[in-house]
Every structure is written in C-alpha cells, then in structure tokens.
Design an enzyme around this catalytic site. Structure first.
Site, PDB file in Angstrom:
ATOM      1  N   ASP A   1      -4.821   1.938   1.024  1.00 11.56           N
ATOM      2  CA  ASP A   1      -3.790   2.403   0.605  1.00 11.56           C
ATOM      3  C   ASP A   1      -3.656   1.797  -1.227  1.00 11.56           C
ATOM      4  OD1 ASP A   1      -0.900   3.472   0.200  1.00 11.56           O
ATOM      5  OD2 ASP A   1      -0.275   1.590   0.551  1.00 11.56           O
TER       6      ASP A   1
ATOM      7  N   ASP B   1      -0.119   2.032  -3.567  1.00 14.44           N
ATOM      8  CA  ASP B   1       0.953   1.359  -3.679  1.00 14.44           C
ATOM      9  C   ASP B   1       1.349   0.164  -2.709  1.00 14.44           C
ATOM     10  OD1 ASP B   1       2.092   2.640  -6.062  1.00 14.44           O
ATOM     11  OD2 ASP B   1       2.055   4.684  -4.630  1.00 14.44           O
TER      12      ASP B   1
ATOM     13  N   ASP C   1       0.877  -1.237   3.486  1.00 12.06           N
ATOM     14  CA  ASP C   1       2.009  -2.176   3.274  1.00 12.06           C
ATOM     15  C   ASP C   1       3.041  -1.485   4.110  1.00 12.06           C
ATOM     16  OD1 ASP C   1       3.917  -1.133   0.883  1.00 12.06           O
ATOM     17  OD2 ASP C   1       2.089  -0.159   1.298  1.00 12.06           O
TER      18      ASP C   1
ATOM     19  N   LYS D   1       1.424  10.877   5.180  1.00 13.27           N
ATOM     20  CA  LYS D   1       1.613   9.667   6.217  1.00 13.27           C
ATOM     21  C   LYS D   1       3.277   9.586   6.572  1.00 13.27           C
ATOM     22  CE  LYS D   1      -1.426   6.832   3.508  1.00 13.27           C
ATOM     23  NZ  LYS D   1      -1.515   5.905   2.477  1.00 13.27           N
TER      24      LYS D   1
ATOM     25  N   THR E   1      -4.208   7.688  -0.660  1.00 10.18           N
ATOM     26  CA  THR E   1      -2.700   7.370  -1.154  1.00 10.18           C
ATOM     27  C   THR E   1      -1.996   8.860  -1.124  1.00 10.18           C
ATOM     28  OG1 THR E   1      -1.667   6.868  -3.287  1.00 10.18           O
ATOM     29  CG2 THR E   1      -3.372   7.838  -3.362  1.00 10.18           C
ATOM     30  N   SER E   2      -0.563   8.367  -0.739  1.00  3.89           N
ATOM     31  CA  SER E   2       0.257   9.717  -0.996  1.00  3.89           C
ATOM     32  C   SER E   2       0.692  10.053  -2.401  1.00  3.89           C
ATOM     33  CB  SER E   2       1.718   9.039  -0.045  1.00  3.89           C
ATOM     34  OG  SER E   2       1.464   9.013   1.108  1.00  3.89           O
TER      35      SER E   2
END
Length: 219
Positions: A14, A16, A168, A143, A111-112
């Site tokens: 991931d 962030d 995270d 996600k 990643t989103s």
C-alpha cells in the site's frame, strides 16, 4: 519480543500510511469535505483511510447517487494531487524499497490513489515508484475488496498465498485477508485490525534470500 519471520515470493505494498505519510493532507482535505456536508470530521476520518474517495463517500452519504460521488471524488483527487505539503516518507521506507531492488524481490504498489496522486505523493516523499503499480484506474472495486491485491499478484505472476501485503488501514488489511494473503500492519492504525504481524514503521524490517525464488522477511 522475538521477530516474526514470514517466507514469501512477493510483496504487495500500500502507499498512504505504509510507504508515505500523507496524514496531514488527508486530514486537511477530508475535514473540509466533512464540513461542507455537515458531517463530523472525526467520524469521517475513521472511514476514509485505505478506500478510494468515492467508496468512502458511499459509506458516509449512502443516499447520494453514485454519479455524484464519482464527480466529487474527481474534484477531491485533483485537490489532493495539488497539495503535497507535509507529505513525507514513512520512517525506513527509502531503505526498505532499496533493499527490495537490491535483493530482486518481486513487489508491486497497490494503492487506492490514482496514477496522478500516487506519482505526486511518492515524488514528494522522495520515493521511486515500483515498476508494477495497481492504482484506482486498475480496479473496478475499492479496498476492502481484494481485487487490487489479486491483480498485483497476477501481474507479478505469484500465487496469492505466497504474497505478503503491507497495509496501514482496516480496509486494506481486510482486502489483503480476503485475497488469501498474509498481512503486515504498519503503524498505529493497523494495530486495531489484527494483521498477522504489526510494525511501528519500516525501520527494523530485514529481508534475506531463502533460495528457490523465496525470501524471508524478519519483522
């Protein structure tokens, strides 16, 4: 506490909160959004980490049409991409990424964020983008849906069960689990969501080749 040792063939990372600390800008932008919609900022911040923006909006404003969420999300992404003040690497991230390259460990960013936002934040943090990247444009579901991690594994040509996810957020940890992968939680948010192992940051991780395309991760 003794180190946890995980054996795997690939890592799915991931961005962030995992490689990049972007909490300052996320707080600024989402609290402004919360105020515009008459929502409690603290409650909004409990939802938004790990998800694509429109997916967070769907949770927070369940009666609003999806088209409005998508349009609002596009505006938010542009705002986030332009604002990198306070974006820094998670401690240990530069060294950890360098070790993946040095040891030849297959890895991907999952990643989103979209392409523009992920590029802006990684650059602001002084981190090189992995060559394999799964971004918001790559998936049909955000996600906690596992699609992104499953696509990352497929791009690397590694079975899901032989991948380790670094995350995270609750949404990201749930996505990794749903994909059938082991999850290393990074930072204080992760600890509340029962990952397989949790680390404060990336400073004390150690990788070593185990032969036959495997490596050992000491966390």
């Amino acid at each position: 506490m003794p180190a946890t040792v995980l054996t795997a063939r690939a890592l799915l990372l991931d961005m962030d909160g995992t490689l990049v600390n972007s909490d300052a800008v996320v707080e600024r932008i989402w609290r402004r959004w919360a105020a515009r919609h008459g929502l409690d900022g603290d409650e909004v911040m409990k939802v938004v980490h790990g998800r694509q923006g429109h997916a967070s909006m769907a949770v927070l404003l369940p009666d609003r049409p999806r088209e409005q969420n998508l349009a609002d999300n596009a505006r938010m992404l542009a705002e986030e991409t332009a604002d990198v003040e306070g974006v820094v690497p998670v401690p240990g991230a530069p060294e950890f990424l360098a070790s993946l390259l040095r040891l030849g460990v297959p890895h991907a960013l999952v990643t989103s964020a979209d392409v523009a936002l992920s590029g802006a934040r990684m650059a602001a943090a002084g981190l090189a983008l992995p060559s394999v990247r799964i971004t918001a444009e790559s998936v049909g579901a955000s996600k906690p849906d596992p699609e992104g991690f499953l696509k990352g594994a497929a791009e690397l040509g590694v079975p899901a069960a032989e991948c380790v996810v670094f995350e995270d957020s609750g949404a990201g940890i749930a996505a990794g689990r749903s994909a059938g992968m082991r999850v290393v939680g990074v930072g204080p948010r992760a600890a509340a969501h029962d990952p397989d192992v949790c680390v404060r940051d990336l400073t004390h991780l150690r990788l070593e080749n185990a032969g036959d395309g495997l490596f050992r991760l000491h966390a």
